[in-house]
Design an enzyme around this catalytic site. Sequence first.
Site, PDB file in Angstrom:
ATOM      1  N   ASP A  16       0.866  -1.176   0.000  1.00 54.83           N
ATOM      2  CA  ASP A  16       0.000   0.000   0.000  1.00 54.83           C
ATOM      3  C   ASP A  16       0.906   1.230   0.000  1.00 54.83           C
ATOM      4  O   ASP A  16       1.645   1.463   0.956  1.00 54.83           O
ATOM      5  CB  ASP A  16      -0.856  -0.048   1.267  1.00 54.83           C
ATOM      6  CG  ASP A  16      -1.732   1.177   1.432  1.00 54.83           C
ATOM      7  OD1 ASP A  16      -1.613   2.129   0.633  1.00 54.83           O
ATOM      8  OD2 ASP A  16      -2.531   1.179   2.385  1.00 54.83           O
ATOM      9  N   ILE A  17       0.837   2.008  -1.054  1.00 59.34           N
ATOM     10  CA  ILE A  17       1.776   3.124  -1.230  1.00 59.34           C
ATOM     11  C   ILE A  17       1.608   4.189  -0.135  1.00 59.34           C
ATOM     12  O   ILE A  17       2.556   4.916   0.164  1.00 59.34           O
ATOM     13  CB  ILE A  17       1.635   3.727  -2.646  1.00 59.34           C
ATOM     14  CG1 ILE A  17       2.900   4.501  -3.036  1.00 59.34           C
ATOM     15  CG2 ILE A  17       0.410   4.617  -2.771  1.00 59.34           C
ATOM     16  CD1 ILE A  17       2.986   4.844  -4.511  1.00 59.34           C
ATOM     17  N   ASN A  30      -6.605  12.629 -11.185  1.00 59.92           N
ATOM     18  CA  ASN A  30      -7.292  13.032 -12.434  1.00 59.92           C
ATOM     19  C   ASN A  30      -7.108  14.542 -12.597  1.00 59.92           C
ATOM     20  O   ASN A  30      -6.558  15.205 -11.718  1.00 59.92           O
ATOM     21  CB  ASN A  30      -8.773  12.635 -12.392  1.00 59.92           C
ATOM     22  CG  ASN A  30      -9.498  13.274 -11.223  1.00 59.92           C
ATOM     23  OD1 ASN A  30      -9.562  14.491 -11.107  1.00 59.92           O
ATOM     24  ND2 ASN A  30     -10.013  12.441 -10.324  1.00 59.92           N
ATOM     25  N   GLY A  38      -9.785   4.656  -5.920  1.00 61.33           N
ATOM     26  CA  GLY A  38      -8.498   3.969  -6.030  1.00 61.33           C
ATOM     27  C   GLY A  38      -7.433   4.510  -5.099  1.00 61.33           C
ATOM     28  O   GLY A  38      -7.694   4.887  -3.959  1.00 61.33           O
ATOM     29  N   VAL A  39      -6.221   4.583  -5.634  1.00 58.70           N
ATOM     30  CA  VAL A  39      -5.075   4.992  -4.816  1.00 58.70           C
ATOM     31  C   VAL A  39      -5.215   6.473  -4.422  1.00 58.70           C
ATOM     32  O   VAL A  39      -4.776   6.887  -3.334  1.00 58.70           O
ATOM     33  CB  VAL A  39      -3.748   4.685  -5.553  1.00 58.70           C
ATOM     34  CG1 VAL A  39      -3.539   5.548  -6.766  1.00 58.70           C
ATOM     35  CG2 VAL A  39      -2.563   4.793  -4.614  1.00 58.70           C
ATOM     36  N   ASP A  40      -5.861   7.267  -5.256  1.00 58.49           N
ATOM     37  CA  ASP A  40      -6.099   8.687  -4.972  1.00 58.49           C
ATOM     38  C   ASP A  40      -6.895   8.830  -3.666  1.00 58.49           C
ATOM     39  O   ASP A  40      -6.522   9.605  -2.760  1.00 58.49           O
ATOM     40  CB  ASP A  40      -6.878   9.277  -6.162  1.00 58.49           C
ATOM     41  CG  ASP A  40      -6.860  10.791  -6.231  1.00 58.49           C
ATOM     42  OD1 ASP A  40      -6.186  11.418  -5.396  1.00 58.49           O
ATOM     43  OD2 ASP A  40      -7.532  11.337  -7.125  1.00 58.49           O
ATOM     44  N   SER A 123      -2.809   4.729 -14.126  1.00 51.87           N
ATOM     45  CA  SER A 123      -3.801   4.455 -15.193  1.00 51.87           C
ATOM     46  C   SER A 123      -4.254   2.996 -15.296  1.00 51.87           C
ATOM     47  O   SER A 123      -5.114   2.695 -16.126  1.00 51.87           O
ATOM     48  CB  SER A 123      -3.306   4.910 -16.580  1.00 51.87           C
ATOM     49  OG  SER A 123      -3.378   6.317 -16.725  1.00 51.87           O
ATOM     50  N   THR A 124      -3.695   2.091 -14.483  1.00 43.96           N
ATOM     51  CA  THR A 124      -4.028   0.669 -14.682  1.00 43.96           C
ATOM     52  C   THR A 124      -5.243   0.204 -13.889  1.00 43.96           C
ATOM     53  O   THR A 124      -5.609  -0.971 -13.954  1.00 43.96           O
ATOM     54  CB  THR A 124      -2.841  -0.243 -14.327  1.00 43.96           C
ATOM     55  OG1 THR A 124      -2.585  -0.124 -12.918  1.00 43.96           O
ATOM     56  CG2 THR A 124      -1.596   0.125 -15.105  1.00 43.96           C
ATOM     57  N   GLY A 125      -5.869   1.117 -13.129  1.00 46.72           N
ATOM     58  CA  GLY A 125      -7.068   0.751 -12.369  1.00 46.72           C
ATOM     59  C   GLY A 125      -8.293   1.303 -13.062  1.00 46.72           C
ATOM     60  O   GLY A 125      -8.672   0.854 -14.154  1.00 46.72           O
TER      61      GLY A 125
HETATM   62  N1  AR6 Z   1      -1.236   1.479  -3.084  1.00 49.14           N
HETATM   63  C1  AR6 Z   1      -0.683   1.154  -4.275  1.00 49.14           C
HETATM   64  N2  AR6 Z   1      -1.405   0.921  -5.387  1.00 49.14           N
HETATM   65  C2  AR6 Z   1      -2.754   1.022  -5.292  1.00 49.14           C
HETATM   66  C3  AR6 Z   1      -3.420   1.366  -4.095  1.00 49.14           C
HETATM   67  C4  AR6 Z   1      -2.598   1.602  -2.946  1.00 49.14           C
HETATM   68  N3  AR6 Z   1      -3.120   1.950  -1.762  1.00 49.14           N
HETATM   69  N4  AR6 Z   1      -4.762   1.387  -4.334  1.00 49.14           N
HETATM   70  C5  AR6 Z   1      -4.922   1.056  -5.637  1.00 49.14           C
HETATM   71  N5  AR6 Z   1      -3.730   0.824  -6.207  1.00 49.14           N
HETATM   72  P1  AR6 Z   1      -6.328   3.695  -9.746  1.00 49.14           P
HETATM   73  P2  AR6 Z   1      -5.981   5.121 -12.308  1.00 49.14           P
HETATM   74  C6  AR6 Z   1      -3.398   0.453  -7.610  1.00 49.14           C
HETATM   75  O1  AR6 Z   1      -7.688   3.256 -10.127  1.00 49.14           O
HETATM   76  O2  AR6 Z   1      -6.258   3.897 -13.073  1.00 49.14           O
HETATM   77  C7  AR6 Z   1      -9.195   7.832  -9.268  1.00 49.14           C
HETATM   78  O3  AR6 Z   1     -10.565   8.027  -9.102  1.00 49.14           O
HETATM   79  C8  AR6 Z   1      -4.489  -0.178  -8.439  1.00 49.14           C
HETATM   80  O4  AR6 Z   1      -4.538  -1.564  -8.191  1.00 49.14           O
HETATM   81  O5  AR6 Z   1      -6.098   4.172  -8.359  1.00 49.14           O
HETATM   82  O6  AR6 Z   1      -4.792   5.972 -12.694  1.00 49.14           O
HETATM   83  C9  AR6 Z   1      -8.482   9.118  -9.653  1.00 49.14           C
HETATM   84  O7  AR6 Z   1      -9.035  10.229  -8.994  1.00 49.14           O
HETATM   85  C10 AR6 Z   1      -4.001   0.136  -9.846  1.00 49.14           C
HETATM   86  O8  AR6 Z   1      -3.070  -0.840 -10.297  1.00 49.14           O
HETATM   87  O9  AR6 Z   1      -5.816   4.911 -10.714  1.00 49.14           O
HETATM   88  C11 AR6 Z   1      -8.714   9.168 -11.133  1.00 49.14           C
HETATM   89  O10 AR6 Z   1      -9.995   9.691 -11.431  1.00 49.14           O
HETATM   90  C12 AR6 Z   1      -3.238   1.445  -9.700  1.00 49.14           C
HETATM   91  O11 AR6 Z   1      -3.088   1.652  -8.289  1.00 49.14           O
HETATM   92  C13 AR6 Z   1      -8.663   7.722 -11.539  1.00 49.14           C
HETATM   93  O12 AR6 Z   1      -9.010   6.979 -10.377  1.00 49.14           O
HETATM   94  C14 AR6 Z   1      -3.957   2.625 -10.285  1.00 49.14           C
HETATM   95  O13 AR6 Z   1      -5.352   2.493 -10.086  1.00 49.14           O
HETATM   96  C15 AR6 Z   1      -7.257   7.318 -11.921  1.00 49.14           C
HETATM   97  O14 AR6 Z   1      -7.274   6.011 -12.389  1.00 49.14           O
END
Ligand code: AR6
Length: 178
Positions: A16-17, A30, A38-40, A123-125
């Site tokens: 978990d970052i 975004n 997600g991570v945000d 971008s991978t989520g």
């Molecule tokens: N630590 C590390 N990696 C994580 C964590 C964590 N705590 N939580 C999720 N991931 P995403 P995106 C991974 O969806 O695709 C948001 O709403 C996850 O498994 O967080 O860039 C923003 O506000 C995936 O592999 O980001 C934007 O609107 C990676 O982080 C949008 O999502 C990215 O997944 C961005 O989408």
Amino acid sequence: MKVEIGNSTLELVQGDITREHIDAIVNAANESLLGGGGVDAAIHRAAGPELLAECRTLGGCETGGAKITRGYRLKARHVIHAVGPVYRDGKHGEPALLASAYRTSLELASQNHCASVALPAISTGIFGYPLEDAARLALRTIIDYVSEHSEIKAVRYVLYDARALQVHERVLEQVLVE
Ligand code: AR6
């Protein structure tokens, strides 16, 4: 998995970052920079409301760019908010935008004296970028940058689940022999 790139290290870890004790963590944000899922969401939750207050002063960020804030309640001193592309079909500039999001993040780390940086798989989520393609592009971009910027001493690429870590380990082995 840990490899040396010049005088620096690149490490792939699962975790978990938000828990990284490091100079800067990169957020997958975004264009609004005002939070999301997600991570945000995890980063904003862990950093506390002061992070959103600072983000409101930034005026958003274009796709492919990044902006830096303090880390507030995180163990990281800074958060670098990177905006990766929403994936459509790969023919709408997504690769260049994803590479740019990583490169701009690392440039901000250099400019702000962050010798250690943790990055997620941008971008991978929710944004739907195919994991293996994103991994290849991200790892190439990070390796290229770090090879030329010895002020970045340690990069930790933090993958959230075991499958993402496996894919990245396999891709890193390929990228290193190219
Ligand atoms: N630590 C590390 N990696 C994580 C964590 C964590 N705590 N939580 C999720 N991931 P995403 P995106 C991974 O969806 O695709 C948001 O709403 C996850 O498994 O967080 O860039 C923003 O506000 C995936 O592999 O980001 C934007 O609107 C990676 O982080 C949008 O999502 C990215 O997944 C961005 O989408």
